[in-house]
Design a protein around this motif. Structure first.
Motif, PDB file in Angstrom:
ATOM      1  N   CYS A 106       3.401   2.954   4.788  1.00  0.00           N
ATOM      2  CA  CYS A 106       4.503   2.924   5.741  1.00  0.00           C
ATOM      3  C   CYS A 106       5.823   3.333   5.098  1.00  0.00           C
ATOM      4  CB  CYS A 106       4.670   1.510   6.298  1.00  0.00           C
ATOM      5  SG  CYS A 106       5.248   0.332   5.040  1.00  0.00           S
ATOM      6  N   CYS A 158       4.982  -2.345   9.333  1.00  0.00           N
ATOM      7  CA  CYS A 158       4.396  -2.494   8.006  1.00  0.00           C
ATOM      8  C   CYS A 158       3.373  -3.612   8.119  1.00  0.00           C
ATOM      9  CB  CYS A 158       5.441  -2.853   6.962  1.00  0.00           C
ATOM     10  SG  CYS A 158       4.694  -3.225   5.362  1.00  0.00           S
ATOM     11  N   CYS A 164       0.828  -1.209   0.000  1.00  0.00           N
ATOM     12  CA  CYS A 164       0.000   0.000   0.000  1.00  0.00           C
ATOM     13  C   CYS A 164       0.862   1.259   0.000  1.00  0.00           C
ATOM     14  CB  CYS A 164      -0.948   0.009   1.184  1.00  0.00           C
ATOM     15  SG  CYS A 164      -0.165   0.423   2.749  1.00  0.00           S
ATOM     16  N   CYS A 176       1.581  -4.727   5.459  1.00  0.00           N
ATOM     17  CA  CYS A 176       1.331  -5.402   4.176  1.00  0.00           C
ATOM     18  C   CYS A 176       2.392  -6.426   3.782  1.00  0.00           C
ATOM     19  CB  CYS A 176       1.267  -4.373   3.043  1.00  0.00           C
ATOM     20  SG  CYS A 176      -0.046  -3.160   3.173  1.00  0.00           S
TER      21      CYS A 176
HETATM   22  S1  FES Z   1       3.224  -1.390   2.505  1.00  0.00           S
HETATM   23 FE1  FES Z   1       1.301  -1.184   3.485  1.00  0.00          FE
HETATM   24  S2  FES Z   1       1.905  -0.854   5.525  1.00  0.00           S
HETATM   25 FE2  FES Z   1       3.770  -1.239   4.575  1.00  0.00          FE
END
Ligand code: FES
Ligand SMILES: Cc1cc2nc3c(=O)[nH]c(=O)nc-3n(C[C@H](O)[C@H](O)[C@H](O)COP(=O)(O)OP(=O)(O)OC[C@H]3O[C@@H](n4cnc5c(N)ncnc54)[C@H](O)[C@@H]3O)c2cc1C
Ligand code: FES
Lengths: 782, 296, 162
Positions: C106, C138, C103, C140
């Motif tokens: 972070c 992070c 995403c 994701c």
């Molecule tokens: S890439 Fe989504 S929180 Fe790290």
């Protein structure tokens, strides 16, 4: 089929914007004259509102407006039922949906009561502190089993109990299975799944442009089209007067789809009232209290087997916590009910599920969406059976896998998409073998573990399997257009929250049109650009939207070839699309640029043929007849400190099959990210409410999201069993990694601690503290 | 999560700071690294009416050798400075070993030693370290200055002996007794988290191999850093072997602490961890006292 | 109340003069007063690291500083690292190559944490990298790809300086 782009580990198109801080997230939207919103939320889990005094708050300079439920007038109404219950015979279901601002009664901590609009968020929060709400506390319902006790306080007083739903599904005849069984094992299981804790909290910016008579709303939603349609209806606007934009979203994982969060209902309304743009950005504390959770279920489950370990039947009775309302219907518990069957050929199944209301935040899907609960129960039952029968944990799984020649495999119960649960394709043993080979299962059991144990170390191994129903309908759509510049525009309704759609969708288009992916511009999640669709959920983006894009791109390709065939006077079969040109393979000097064809397809004079759309453009939709079932097997090796009970993961192997991989790099990322969340769920994260319904874990100091030190390197193995249900052959991958981790974790920990105590862990998450208690209990029994 | 309003002063000298503290009294708070104060304000759990920012006072940040061979550390010395300072590594290996346990790199870049001591979090490392090494805290006000022994400084849950108008200006860490052994161990849920339980041990053996000096200081187990006095009594004058250590650890767990329960650990698990960590730290300290290399 | 204090701050090489209320968090100042929205806010209590910036060259949480405290100081944010999306800093390039972001929320915090880390540790081990980024959450990626990216970035930075 050899491919140019599909299947390639392509780097992502969206990265440069994100990496340089130039991508637009909702909180980055700044509009002139914008005001800021904060909410007063209930401190009580259950109580009656006796009075609200906003007079002090109104005096604070910079406070512009304060609204209570009363001020909303007719606009105040409970939200819609987002997902109706599945058509199972004899079902009981009571829809009780959330309200924009609590009136009369509060039903969970964090429920909004008063909305404050001010010149800054700082002032809005000052005002919230100066509002006094008189609440008469009522006893709170926090425990699942007690929720159904005859004397339990009623959360919705018009119902005669806290039962929200009751559904029984069955396949075959479990009673018969028990009669034939050599062994029957019955246990109580407790499984608690946590919260998504996406790094970006929720947020909304709403702007009513009085002159244009249009409402624009930036929203961290996974379902912009659905939100737009609903908001338009509520505000009495035409759908074309409302534009909802889901810009870049900082992770979602499920809870960013709701219909509606109170804030989504209130911001646009108040923006129209005040004729000023409004912004509300959820803070982390609010996120823990007022973004939906996933939580616990209690199962009493039973498995009947022959003495050589063949499953004859499974019976399960469980209670699911819906929280204070149930706008999302039964999606989560139905997933638990269905996914429990897992990778196994189970002839007889009986499942009785009860859903209860409690004085806690609403439960809606979070990555895995109830699948974890079912998988935990089934995998634990198999482990217990293996122990009882003296079998190896991998052997009992192998023995019960659905064999490849039995696909499509019908489980004869109804899934969350209301279609019968039929697995489209699968081949489980080869993946198991690959995983076992990589983690060197035999060697670990026979050589490593005995050696390490002799040194006094507590190391253990675990292996579990699971399936994931993905990519359900109803549909998604997409539009693909070659512009007169030769660049390609792609639009689809699903939003994107980090899944790499800007790349994988583009790869699909590039595959067909032979243009450089850099020349393809994708827009997702803006209802002005594309206004059909349902949303990004249930691991469906690639399956459903991906196939819609595939189909639109194919149609555009056909158009291009037809035009080029006339233009170049060559048969369509001889033409190829590459590098932005159509070329005649037999006469390489004969070619035409896509951009020139695009100009010709949209002439300023002359007639476009009656049945033809102008332009090199096409819109297509895809609705799968049912979900595609992905599957996987994970294995891990852990070491447990026998005194502090800290667990260190020494190796982790994730084996996964999601059909055809459009971009294996992105698939790797999805699986690893899922496993990390699974590790959090297994050992670190837990939402804790006390018996008054107070939330005790409303910060990152107390809700423990794992860091780089807790998540190990994750080794990956893939197989590719295409789905026959869609042209791309893909299955979803979004949730897979997260699903099997908890049963795997406890299996490996049990194995590691075997020399210390014979544990039987029937709950998740666990913690060092809990392991300490379990070891003590086990020792007392001996 | 936005902080409530306050008036802000950023004095350039200690005298000015002390004058401001005297003038504003109860509602005023010093702002050091802000790594504990600002989160508390963002949650609106603290609402000081005045903040006196100490970050612009140049002469509060230093690490010097003390006449007794120990260290004198300015209150505004950042955690990272103590962590990376060669003098600390050389003269005070226990402080050196402690620093990486505090939070994360970004926290240590801002957080100060004085702030950690003034904040007196019961689960924090440095207050317990100060008790282990019998350190002293220099408190200054417009009225004058005084040295407060660490054993008297921590008075309860986030409560210290500091008066309203007093600031910490300096910490004194006496040297570890020559030839002594030391250790720190803690159990935290995640890397960088405050400890569920932590322990410091320092011990020294006389010529006959008997323990003539021992300090066991615990954190995360009460409303402030705690000395395991019964356990220390068990060891004093004894020859230390595994059995003596086990007895001391058991005494520490059973007699010296009455730990709290919270969402991360129950009282009985914390008690158990006290036992484990006291054994581990004593064992390591003993090995060091015997001149052995220890990798914790 | 409502004290307003003039401050002069250098951010990404540009000097800004503003008047701020003392309680304004530095993160909000950077994002909303200066419009540099690449610095993200995930928790406002110092745990997630999304708001990490360089304050006089050192990575710190901008949500735990007040804007007034930045008076006279030098700040670098993610926007100051690369001139535009076509000319990435080696750390950004490496994140792109190794798929170290999903995403991306972070990501600015990680990148800012890593810049001084890699300058001081040109050849870090896995362990050192994991420790260095342990103050950044992070949700994701599961961190693996970030660790890969840091190794890659270290190589790129060595190459660039040799
Ligand atoms: S890439 Fe989504 S929180 Fe790290
Ligand atoms: C994510 C995170 C993790 C953390 N983990 C740990 C950990 O594991 N262990 C640990 O010990 N700490 C941890 N901390 C806290 C951190 O170490 C703090 O920096 C420290 O506790 C306080 O120091 P400070 O300089 O930031 O003080 P501030 O936050 O500025 O102040 C704290 C309190 O002390 C007062 N004060 C500060 N300096 C003085 C002075 N000189 N004289 C009088 N009063 C003063 C202030 O008025 C305030 O009441 C963590 C913090 C965060 C955000
Ligand atoms: S926003 Fe600053 S650390 Fe999370």
């Amino acid at each position: 089929m050899s491919t140019r782009y599909i299947g390639k580990r392509m780097k992502r198109n969206e990265d440069p914007r994100l990496l340089t801080g130039r991508a637009l997230f909702t909180d980055d939207v700044h509009l002139p004259g914008m005001l800021h919103v904060a909410f007063l939320r209930s401190d009580y889990a259950h109580g009656r509102i006796k009075g609200i005094d906003t007079s002090f708050a109104r005096e604070i300079p910079g406070v512009v407006a304060i609204y209570t439920a009363e001020d909303l007038g007719d606009y105040w109404r409970p939200g819609p039922l987002l997902v109706p219950p599945p058509p199972v015979e004899g079902r009981v279901f009571h829809a009780r949906t959330q309200v924009p601002l609590a009136r009369d009664k509060v039903r969970h901590v964090g429920e909004p009561i008063v909305m404050v609009v001010a010149e800054s968020r700082y002032i809005a929060e000052d005002a919230v502190e100066q509002i006094f709400v008189d609440i008469e506390p009522l006893p709170a319902v926090t425990d699942l089993e007690q929720a159904l006790a005859p004397d339990a306080p009623l959360i919705h007083e018009d119902l005669d109990s806290n039962l929200a739903a009751h559904i029984i599904q069955q396949k075959g005849d479990y009673a018969e299975a028990v009669e034939k069984a050599d062994v029957v094992i019955r246990r109580r299981f407790y499984y608690d799944h946590g919260v998504a804790a996406a790094m970006e909290n929720r947020g909304i910016v709403a702007w009513w442009d009085g002159k244009a008579e249009r409402l624009t709303m930036w929203d961290t939603t996974q379902a912009p089209v659905v939100i737009r349609n609903g908001i338009a209806a509520m505000l009495g606007l035409s759908e074309s007067q409302v534009r909802v934009i889901a810009p870049f979203i900082g992770g979602a994982f499920g809870p960013k789809i709701m219909m509606f969060y109170p804030e989504e209902v209130l911001l646009p309304w108040a923006a129209m009232q005040l004729n000023r743009p409004l912004k509300w950005i959820e803070d982390r504390r609010e996120n823990f209290m007022s973004t939906t959770h996933e939580r616990d279920q209690i199962h009493w489950a039973e498995i009947a087997l022959t003495k050589d370990g063949k499953i004859l039947g499974v019976k399960d009775e469980f209670i699911h916590d819906s929280g204070a309302y149930d706008p999302y219907g039964l999606t989560v518990p139905i997933n638990s009910q269905c996914t429990l069957l897992g990778s196994y050929d189970i002839p007889n199944y009986y499942s009785d599920m009860k859903v209860v209301f409690t004085n806690k935040m609403i439960v809606t899907p979070y990555r895995g969406a109830g699948r974890q609960h079912g998988v935990f129960v089934m995998e634990r039952l198999l482990d217990l059976a293996a122990r009882e029968l003296g079998m190896d944990v991998t052997e009992i799984r192998r023995k019960n896998y659905i064999p490849p020649d039995k696909f499509p495999y019908n489980n004869e119960i109804i899934y969350q998409d209301f279609a019968p649960l039929v697995y489209d394709s699968g081949n489980y043993e080869p993946l198991l073998d690959k995983v076992l080979a990589l983690i060197e299962y035999e060697k670990f059991i026979k050589e490593e573990q005995p050696k390490l144990r002799a040194e006094g170390r507590y190391v253990g191994i675990g292996v579990v399997s699971y399936v994931e129903g993905t990519g359900i309908g109803p549909y998604e759509g997409a539009r693909v257009q070659v512009e007169t510049t030769g660049k390609v525009n792609v639009a689809t309704g699903v939003g994107t929250q980090g899944q790499g759609h800007f790349t994988s969708f583009v790869q699909v288009v590039a595959e067909h049109l032979g243009v450089d992916p850099k020349d393809i511009y994708l827009v997702t999640g803006d209802t002005d650009i594309f206004h059909w669709g349902t949303g990004t959920f249930a691991s469906r983006g690639m399956v459903v939207a991906g196939n819609a894009i595939n189909s639109a791109a194919e149609r555009v390709k056909r158009k291009i070839l037809q035009m080029a065939s006339q233009e170049l006077e060559a048969p369509v079969e001889d033409l190829v699309l590459e590098g932005g040109f159509v070329r005649d393979q037999r006469h390489p000097e004969s070619f035409v640029a896509l951009k020139d064809l695009a100009v010709k397809a949209n002439p300023l004079r002359g007639a476009v043929k009656a049945d033809a759309e102008p332009g090199l453009e096409s819109t297509a939709y895809f609705g799968p007849e049912r979900g595609a079932t992905a599957f996987g097997t994970h294995a891990m090796i852990v070491e447990v400190d026998p005194e502090t009970f800290d667990v260190k993961i020494l190796r982790y192997v994730a084996g996964h099959d999601c059909g055809v991989m459009v971009n294996p790099l992105i698939v790797d990322g999805q699986v690893r990210g899922g496993v990390a969340q699974g590790i959090g769920n297994a050992f670190y994260e837990k939402i804790v409410y006390d018996d008054q319904g107070q939330l005790l874990t409303a910060s990152f100091m107390d809700y423990l999201v794992p860091t780089s030190m807790e998540v190990p390197h994750i080794e990956l193995v893939h197989t590719e069993t295409p789905s026959p249900l869609n042209p791309l052959g893909v299955k979803g991958v979004g949730e897979a990694g997260a699903i099997p981790v908890a049963p795997l974790f406890v299996q490996a920990v049990e194995n590691a601690l075997a020399p210390l105590a014979e544990l039987e862990i029937t709950e998740a998450p666990i913690s060092p503290n809990r392991l300490f208690e379990l070891v003590q209990e086990a020792r007392q029994k001996v | 999560m936005k902080p409530p309003p306050f008036d802000y002063y950023a004095p350039d000298t200690l005298d000015e700071a002390l004058a401001l503290m005297a003038q504003h009294g109860y509602g005023a708070k010093a702002l050091a690294g802000g790594q504990s104060l600002v989160p508390t304000m963002n949650f609106r759990l603290a609402a000081p009416s005045v903040l006196v920012d100490l970050n612009r006072i140049p002469d509060l940040s230093y690490i010097r050798l003390a006449p007794d061979g120990g260290l004198l550390i300015g209150a505004m010395t950042r955690h990272v400075q103590a962590e990376k300072n060669p003098k600390v590594a050389d003269k005070h290996p226990l402080l050196h070993a402690t620093m990486p346990n505090i939070g994360h790199p970004q926290i240590r870049n801002r957080g100060t030693l004085g702030g950690s001591i003034a904040h007196a979090d019961p689960a924090a490392e440095l207050p317990a370290l100060m008790r282990a090494v019998q350190g002293r805290i220099k408190a200054q006000s417009a009225r004058g200055s005084r040295w407060i022994p660490a054993d008297d400084f921590f008075q309860g849950f986030f409560t210290t002996a500091l008066a309203e108008d007093e600031l910490i200006t300096e910490l004194h860490l006496p040297p570890l007794p020559a030839g002594s052994g030391w250790a720190i161990e803690e159990v935290a849920r995640r890397h960088g988290d405050f400890a569920l339980v932590g322990a410091f041990a320092i011990l020294h053996l006389d010529g006959a191999g008997r323990c003539d000096h021992v300090r066991i200081s615990l954190f995360g187990v009460g409303d402030g850093p705690m000395l395991a006095t019964t356990a220390m009594g068990v060891l004093r004058g004894e020859k230390l072997d595994d059995e003596a250590i086990a007895t001391a650890a058991e005494a520490a767990a059973q007699k010296d602490v009455d730990p709290p329960s919270d969402v991360h650990a129950t009282a009985s698990f914390r008690r158990h961890l006290v036992n484990v960590l006291v054994q581990r730290t004593l064992t390591q300290a003993l090995a060091r006292a015997a001149g052995q290399e220890v990798t914790a | 109340m409502s004290q307003r204090i003039p401050i002069t701050v250098r951010v990404n090489g540009v000097t800004y003069q503003r008047e701020v209320e003392p309680r304004l968090l530095l993160s909000d100042f950077i994002r909303h007063d200066l419009g540099l929205t690449g610095t993200h806010v995930g928790c406002e209590h110092g745990v997630c690291g999304a708001c990490t910036i360089l304050f006089d060259g050192q990575p710190v949480r901008s949500c735990l500083l007040f804007a007034v405290q930045a008076d006279g100081h030098n700040i670098l944010t993610i926007e100051g690292l690369a001139p535009d999306p076509d000319h990435l800093h080696p750390i950004q390039e490496a994140f792109h190559d190794a798929h170290a972001l999903q995403c991306g929320f972070c990501t600015p915090g990680f990148v800012m944490t890593l810049k001084p880390f890699l300058e001081e540790n040109p050849d870090p081990s896995d362990e050192e990298i994991r420790e260095a980024i342990s103050g950044n959450l992070c949700r994701c990626t599961g961190y693996d790809h970030i660790v890969d990216a840091v190794h890659l970035a270290a190589d790129k930075m060595k190459e660039a300086s040799s």
